[in-house]
Write a protein that holds these residues in place. Structure first.
Motif, PDB file in Angstrom:
ATOM      1  N   ALA A  55       0.835  -1.198   0.000  1.00  0.00           N
ATOM      2  CA  ALA A  55       0.000   0.000   0.000  1.00  0.00           C
ATOM      3  C   ALA A  55       0.866   1.243   0.000  1.00  0.00           C
ATOM      4  O   ALA A  55       0.620   2.196  -0.762  1.00  0.00           O
ATOM      5  CB  ALA A  55      -0.911  -0.009   1.226  1.00  0.00           C
ATOM      6  N   THR A  66      -9.295  -3.088  10.734  1.00  0.00           N
ATOM      7  CA  THR A  66      -9.829  -3.410   9.417  1.00  0.00           C
ATOM      8  C   THR A  66     -10.026  -4.909   9.294  1.00  0.00           C
ATOM      9  O   THR A  66      -9.818  -5.484   8.244  1.00  0.00           O
ATOM     10  CB  THR A  66      -8.879  -2.930   8.312  1.00  0.00           C
ATOM     11  OG1 THR A  66      -7.576  -3.408   8.618  1.00  0.00           O
ATOM     12  CG2 THR A  66      -8.860  -1.442   8.199  1.00  0.00           C
ATOM     13  N   ASN A  71      -9.960  -6.397  -7.395  1.00  0.00           N
ATOM     14  CA  ASN A  71      -8.601  -6.405  -6.865  1.00  0.00           C
ATOM     15  C   ASN A  71      -7.597  -7.049  -7.813  1.00  0.00           C
ATOM     16  O   ASN A  71      -6.450  -7.266  -7.425  1.00  0.00           O
ATOM     17  CB  ASN A  71      -8.558  -7.162  -5.540  1.00  0.00           C
ATOM     18  CG  ASN A  71      -9.343  -6.439  -4.469  1.00  0.00           C
ATOM     19  OD1 ASN A  71      -9.501  -5.221  -4.546  1.00  0.00           O
ATOM     20  ND2 ASN A  71      -9.839  -7.179  -3.503  1.00  0.00           N
ATOM     21  N   TYR A  79      -3.276  -3.794   3.843  1.00  0.00           N
ATOM     22  CA  TYR A  79      -3.258  -2.833   2.736  1.00  0.00           C
ATOM     23  C   TYR A  79      -4.311  -1.756   2.987  1.00  0.00           C
ATOM     24  O   TYR A  79      -4.048  -0.561   2.904  1.00  0.00           O
ATOM     25  CB  TYR A  79      -3.544  -3.563   1.422  1.00  0.00           C
ATOM     26  CG  TYR A  79      -3.444  -2.702   0.188  1.00  0.00           C
ATOM     27  CD1 TYR A  79      -2.296  -2.726  -0.593  1.00  0.00           C
ATOM     28  CD2 TYR A  79      -4.486  -1.858  -0.185  1.00  0.00           C
ATOM     29  CE1 TYR A  79      -2.185  -1.942  -1.705  1.00  0.00           C
ATOM     30  CE2 TYR A  79      -4.379  -1.057  -1.305  1.00  0.00           C
ATOM     31  CZ  TYR A  79      -3.236  -1.104  -2.072  1.00  0.00           C
ATOM     32  OH  TYR A  79      -3.129  -0.317  -3.173  1.00  0.00           O
ATOM     33  N   SER A  80      -5.507  -2.213   3.356  1.00  0.00           N
ATOM     34  CA  SER A  80      -6.603  -1.279   3.572  1.00  0.00           C
ATOM     35  C   SER A  80      -6.317  -0.352   4.740  1.00  0.00           C
ATOM     36  O   SER A  80      -6.714   0.820   4.727  1.00  0.00           O
ATOM     37  CB  SER A  80      -7.893  -2.048   3.839  1.00  0.00           C
ATOM     38  OG  SER A  80      -8.100  -2.993   2.831  1.00  0.00           O
ATOM     39  N   GLN A 135      -4.239   2.367   3.483  1.00  0.00           N
ATOM     40  CA  GLN A 135      -4.993   3.192   2.533  1.00  0.00           C
ATOM     41  C   GLN A 135      -5.965   4.121   3.251  1.00  0.00           C
ATOM     42  O   GLN A 135      -6.077   5.295   2.923  1.00  0.00           O
ATOM     43  CB  GLN A 135      -5.740   2.277   1.563  1.00  0.00           C
ATOM     44  CG  GLN A 135      -6.278   3.037   0.377  1.00  0.00           C
ATOM     45  CD  GLN A 135      -7.418   2.306  -0.292  1.00  0.00           C
ATOM     46  OE1 GLN A 135      -7.414   1.085  -0.342  1.00  0.00           O
ATOM     47  NE2 GLN A 135      -8.383   3.052  -0.784  1.00  0.00           N
ATOM     48  N   VAL A 136      -6.646   3.588   4.270  1.00  0.00           N
ATOM     49  CA  VAL A 136      -7.619   4.391   5.000  1.00  0.00           C
ATOM     50  C   VAL A 136      -6.939   5.584   5.652  1.00  0.00           C
ATOM     51  O   VAL A 136      -7.425   6.719   5.593  1.00  0.00           O
ATOM     52  CB  VAL A 136      -8.327   3.498   6.048  1.00  0.00           C
ATOM     53  CG1 VAL A 136      -9.016   4.336   7.090  1.00  0.00           C
ATOM     54  CG2 VAL A 136      -9.296   2.565   5.380  1.00  0.00           C
ATOM     55  N   ASP A 193      -5.873   8.060   2.837  1.00  0.00           N
ATOM     56  CA  ASP A 193      -7.028   8.780   2.300  1.00  0.00           C
ATOM     57  C   ASP A 193      -7.464   9.875   3.259  1.00  0.00           C
ATOM     58  O   ASP A 193      -7.814  10.982   2.843  1.00  0.00           O
ATOM     59  CB  ASP A 193      -8.189   7.803   2.064  1.00  0.00           C
ATOM     60  CG  ASP A 193      -7.965   6.941   0.830  1.00  0.00           C
ATOM     61  OD1 ASP A 193      -6.953   7.189   0.133  1.00  0.00           O
ATOM     62  OD2 ASP A 193      -8.779   6.032   0.580  1.00  0.00           O
ATOM     63  N   THR A 220     -12.014   0.256  -0.267  1.00  0.00           N
ATOM     64  CA  THR A 220     -10.707  -0.388  -0.157  1.00  0.00           C
ATOM     65  C   THR A 220     -10.766  -1.789  -0.755  1.00  0.00           C
ATOM     66  O   THR A 220     -11.849  -2.264  -1.099  1.00  0.00           O
ATOM     67  CB  THR A 220     -10.311  -0.541   1.323  1.00  0.00           C
ATOM     68  OG1 THR A 220     -11.202  -1.482   1.919  1.00  0.00           O
ATOM     69  CG2 THR A 220     -10.379   0.757   2.080  1.00  0.00           C
TER      70      THR A 220
END
Lengths: 308, 371, 419
Positions: free
Chosen positions: B54, B142, B283, B306-307, B310-311, B314, B338
């Motif tokens: 990520a 997550t 994905n 990864y998420s 990303q969160v 973002d 995500t």
């Protein structure tokens, strides 16, 4: 009614199976203690190494295309005994022999260190995950109604119990009849005196370690096939249980180790069967503390005479 | 592993060089805390490759507010004692964003420190409900909770399997006992009778007494809360001792090692697992990116990790700041898209929804969805 | 010469064979059926290096044993360096050391202070076990049980009775001491090795009970949110936990910093360690302390002189346990979260190793060893994989080469002033 009797017998059989392997490992503790008076803390790790070796041999033979189970198991057990007794011998030479004249505490700490070392050595060499082996011997004897209440004793359980009995009988013969066995008994009584009488105590001690390690390797091979898994941590807990068995039966006494092992196995099995498996270990250790309180020398141990 | 890190670092360097030197060389550090060493290091790797991917992709796409993300690894060996030391070190190093830790027992003591210090922590692997129970503002995850997974399994048992005598067994550890308790209460609510609820000792090898007891109680369905080594042995010994019942377990048993331990006995085992994110067509390019780096995207914690990155990224972009409190506030309010689907946090920092799917396990280590 | 070479070659050969079976072959991770493969090259190289080392050690055995005998010393305490020989010099030195330790947290980072606190907890544990093992010569392998009692005492008293750290600390110590007394009462009649195994069993029983008694202890979930100690009721948090309470920074009108709490915990641990050292120093000079050592040296002589061995051992066991209780409370406060997995046998082994490494009975040695055991692994994180391996090896080698420890104990003695 008959239902609960069947259940009871089933649990006793389970207990005897696990108990006889405790007994096999306990012999190693009790013989070493009887002769040089130290707890060989690393003995459990020898058992673990024995299991690994037999797994490696079994996997190797399978890859080579062998399919006769008896040859495979026999070979695995032989190689395992050879390597494990070499380990037992080396451990004694490296970690205990230089300390023979020093205090017991020093030797015990060295043994704990050896145990930690071997455990991590195997962890680094073979990884910490469980290694599994498919079951080679399946099926069992069934007593009673197959659809209703019955007792099922697997062939593997029978093999474990029978092998243990054979090993014990052989060991008893060895100790009582052979020249080396006599030397072992004499050394257990007074090692200094036997030395003066021309028996090489180094050889006697080395033999003790080799016998203990071989029996541990037998237990390792059998239990490895029974459970089908091994990891670097199995030695510690098995060693602890076997030592408890040796102390229960009276450390230094070979029949005591057998009795202690069986008693411990059955009590664990009954705890798990009638109470709850969570408290299995608590019951085992409480039993040890209780017995030591009332019989400090164990069930079959000789009361110790203090020598000044 | 090392060479992979090295390659990704080179990749980072190249992409930074391509973007030109006009951008200020400031960087936002993200701590990646988890086991690098110790018995569960393989799970730590899943988290690390997900998070590092990520970071790499976000940097390639221009970074966050013109600044680069930099991942810094911290090893807690999944030991609570070392987790506290790591948390303090992260505070020390002035890092404000953490992905981790892995084991619930490490995350728990560490999260106290992060909350106190105003550090945003997103765990991609710790599933114990207790962690977020305290209503923290800075702690997110997550991944689904044990208490979500339990009811999914429980409902499946009640609606699809419909057994007569249920036994619930667990390994007396945080993870296993948590799920087992949730399963028990779900099936009991559905009107089923749990005839046995018992713990075993993790690391134990002999379950013959337990199997005999299951047999005596005529149990036809066993739910096991815990990990694969113990369940594998229970399955194997059940087969040997002639116990015929259906077994089921949580994601902790859904590992191909269970097939090598239990052999044919693992055929037909039911397992609840998070849906396979790598199968999601959305994905596909991400999965390809992992494959290009010779990494395995199928681990259960890869996509959640990864998420997690990303969160955070973002939120930093949206708020235009790297102030951790502002970012956390934004994370609580917003929904994100995500690789693990749409992510929305509730007031405790947990996902509002996380799916679990029931799979049928096969003896060759594969799985298929159970109907 | 010939035999020297052949025996060395034999030893190396045995090493190779023994090592190859476990190091050279490993199980493949792929697939469901176990298959073997030749191990990664670094394992093979490690094996060859190991065999080479064995060969060299065997070949130069005479030379090596000369060095090791030197290391062993004469079994007696070494002379201290010149600058710390007299009582007065020692006092000055101790004063400076304490001063430096007091200043340390204000000069270094939060992470370092946190590690230092952990080190102090281990120092306390080491000192406590030193009384039992080093002074009284009782091998206790279940010391971690008392440590767990202390930690859980504070956590539970706080959870159910809302007790503050300072109220709970003496109770935790007392409870651990009570456990020590209750365990010691029956088992101290046992001889050394039996005692070792029974205490080991006891430590395991405590851990299993904590794990199983979910209603009281939270079982494997442990206990979370254990508060940090307060300074006369002043909290170190950002906001007071109750309405109307004042926090430390508000009271003194300074801005909030999370470092205060860590520093405060460190200072308190330091204080308690100093107190422990002082108390044990006094105890060693008291009749009971002398009796401990006498008993360790010769049980029968003690009895014939009219000392009651059971009472003396019980004293050592109880006092040792109470220090573990204090250390446990600090551990709970530092962690903020405890669960049974922090109290396994390996922890007992580490504490024992601290005592042995430091030199049984020697306070300064134990302090140094505790520092070494906690700080070295922190500094060398990349060797983490090998830490326990080296740890075990070190225990064996120490026992062979230097069984009296790094800084062997020096008996307290008085001399007439000669001037």
């Amino acid at each position: 009614m008959s239902d609960s009797i069947y259940y009871f017998i089933q649990q006793i059989a389970n207990g005897l199976t696990i108990g006889s392997t405790y007994a096999l490992i306990a012999i190693g503790y009790t013989m070493v203690y009887g002769i040089i008076g130290m707890i060989n803390f690393a003995h459990g790790e020898v058992y673990m190494i024995g299991t690994y070796i037999s797994f490696i041999v079994l996997a190797g033979l399978t890859m080579l295309g062998f399919d006769n189970v008896f040859i495979m198991v026999g070979l695995a057990m032989m190689v395992s005994i050879m390597i494990a007794s070499a380990y037992g011998f080396t451990i004694e030479k490296v970690a205990y022999k230089p300390l023979r004249s020093s205090k017991r505490l020093i030797a015990l700490i060295s043994a704990i260190g050896m145990s930690i070392f071997l455990q991590n050595y195997i962890r680094l060499a073979q990884g910490s995950r469980d290694i599994a082996m498919p079951s080679l011997i399946q099926g069992g004897f069934l007593l009673g109604d197959p659809d209703g209440s019955h007792i099922l004793i697997s062939y593997m359980q029978v093999i474990i119990i029978v092998t243990t009995i054979i090993c014990m009988a052989g060991l008893t013969l060895f100790i009582s009849r052979s020249r080396m066995g006599r030397a072992c008994r004499a050394s257990a009584q007074d090692i200094g005196m036997t030395n003066l009488l021309g028996i090489n105590s180094n050889n006697v001690i080395a033999t003790t370690f080799i016998i203990g390690a071989s029996l541990a390797a037998v237990a390792g091979t059998l239990l490895g096939m029974y459970y089908g898994v091994v990891n670097p941590y199995v030695g510690f807990i098995a060693g602890l249980k076997a030592f408890t068995a040796a102390v229960l039966g009276g450390i230094g006494s070979i029949p005591g180790a057998m009795l202690g092992g069986l008693l411990l196995g059955v009590s664990e099995s009954l705890t798990a069967g009638y109470f709850t498996a969570e408290y299995k270990d608590v019951v085992a250790f409480s039993l040890l503390i209780l017995i030591l309180l009332f019989m400090p020398q164990g069930i079959l141990g000789k009361p110790e005479v203090e020598k000044i | 592993m090392k060479s992979m890190v090295k390659k990704s670092l080179i990749g980072l360097g190249v992409s930074a060089a391509l973007m030109g030197t006009s951008i200020a060389q400031a960087e936002i550090k993200i701590a990646l805390a988890g086991p690098v060493s110790g018995p569960v290091a393989q799970y730590g790797d899943m988290q690390f490759i997900g998070a590092e991917m990520a970071i790499e992709q976000i940097n390639k796409a221009g970074g966050v507010n013109g600044e680069k993300l930099v991942g810094v690894k911290y090893d807690d060996a999944c030991d609570p004692k070392q987790a506290v030391a790591v948390a303090n070190k992260i505070v020390n190093d002035g890092i404000k964003f953490v992905v981790g830790h892995l084991c619930s027992s490490s995350t728990q003591p560490a999260s106290d420190i992060y909350e106190d210090e105003g550090i945003v922590m997103v765990t991609a692997a710790s599933t114990n409900p207790d962690i977020t129970l305290q209503g923290y503002q800075m702690i997110f995850r997550t991944i689904g909770l044990d208490s979500l997974q339990g009811p999914v399994a429980g409902r499946f048992i009640a609606e699809k399997v419909k057994p007569k005598n249920i036994a619930v067994i667990h390994d007396k550890q945080q993870y296993g006992e948590g799920i087992a308790t949730a399963v028990k209460s779900t099936v009991e609510k559905a009107g089923y009778n749990v005839v046995m609820f018992e713990g075993i000792t993790a690391g134990d090898k002999d379950f013959s007494a337990l199997v005999a007891k299951l047999k005596k109680n005529n149990v036809d369905f066993v739910y096991y809360g815990g990990y694969h080594p113990e369940l594998g042995l229970i399955l194997r010994q059940s087969k040997e001792l002639g116990l015929q019942s259906q077994f089921m377990g949580p994601e902790g048993v859904g590992n191909k090692d269970i097939s090598s331990i239990a052999g044919p006995a693992s055929e037909g085992l039911l397992v609840t697992l998070p849906p396979s994110f790598e199968k999601d067509p959305k994905n596909a390019s991400l999965v390809q990116a992992f494959k290009d780096k010779n990494q395995d995207p199928t681990g259960p914690f890869v996509m959640p990790a990864y998420s997690a990155v990303q969160v955070m990224a973002d939120s930093m972009k949206a708020t235009g700041s790297t102030d951790s409190e502002e970012v956390a506030e934004y994370m609580h309010k917003t929904a994100f898209s995500t690789p693990i689907g749409n992510v929305k946090f509730d007031e405790k920092g947990d996902l509002t929804s996380f799916n679990f799917v029931v799979y049928n396990w096969h003896q060759d280590g594969t799985k298929s969805e159970a109907k | 010469m010939q035999s020297r070479f052949s025996s060395a070659a034999l030893a190396a050969g045995v090493t190779l064979i023994l090592g190859f079976m476990v190091l050279g072959i490993s199980f493949s991770v792929e697939g469901v059926v176990p298959t073997l493969e030749v191990s990664e090259s670094h394992k093979i190289i490690g094996l060859l290096i190991g065999a080479g080392l064995v060969f060299l050690l065997q070949y130069f055995r005479a030379e090596v044993s000369k060095v090791t005998t030197k290391m062993k010393g004469d079994g007696q305490a070494h002379e201290l360096p010149a600058f710390m020989r007299t009582e007065k010099q020692q006092r000055v030195l101790a004063f400076w050391a304490v001063g430096a330790l007091l200043l340390f947290p204000f000069l270094s980072s939060r992470g370092a202070v946190d590690i230092a606190t952990l080190t102090l907890i281990y120092v306390m544990l080491g000192l406590g076990l030193n009384v039992v093992v080093g002074l009284a010569g009782l091998l206790d392998l279940g010391y971690v049980g008392f440590y767990a009692v202390g930690a859980y005492s504070y956590a539970l008293l706080n959870l159910y009775f809302d007790m503050s750290f300072w109220m709970a600390l003496p109770i935790a110590g007392a409870l651990a001491a009570l456990f020590g007394y209750l365990l010691g009462f029956p088992v101290l009649r046992l001889r050394g090795d039996y005692l070792a195994i029974v205490t080991l069993g006891f430590g395991e029983i405590i851990r299993i009970l904590l794990n199983n008694w979910t209603e009281l202890t939270g079982g494997p979930n442990g206990i979370a949110r254990i508060p940090k100690p307060t300074l006369f009721g002043l909290e170190f948090s950002r906001r007071p936990s109750e309405e109307g309470a004042t926090t430390f920074h508000e009271f003194f009108g300074i801005s909030y910093s999370s470092e205060y709490k860590v520093i405060f915990l460190y200072l308190m641990a330091l204080l308690l360690v100093l107190l422990t050292i002082y108390v044990i120093r006094r105890l060693v000079r008291m009749p009971i302390g002398r009796a401990w050592e006498a008993l360790r040296e010769d049980d029968i002589a003690c009895r014939s002189l009219g000392l009651n061995p059971t009472n003396i051992k019980l004293g050592a066991f109880t006092i040792g346990a109470s220090f573990a209780g204090f250390a446990g409370s600090f551990f709970a406060a530092r962690q903020g979260f405890i669960s049974p997995e922090s109290f396994t046998f390996i922890e007992s082994a580490i504490i024992l190793a601290i005592v042995v490494l430091g030199g049984m009975g020697s306070q300064l040695g134990v302090v140094l060893a505790a520092c070494a055991m906690t700080i070295l692994p922190e500094m060398a994180r990349e060797f983490d994989e090998y830490r326990m391996l080296l740890f075990g090896l070190m225990m064996v080698l120490m026992m062979i080469w230097r069984p009296q420890g790094l800084l062997p104990m020096k008996r307290p003695h008085l001399e007439l002033k000669r001037d």
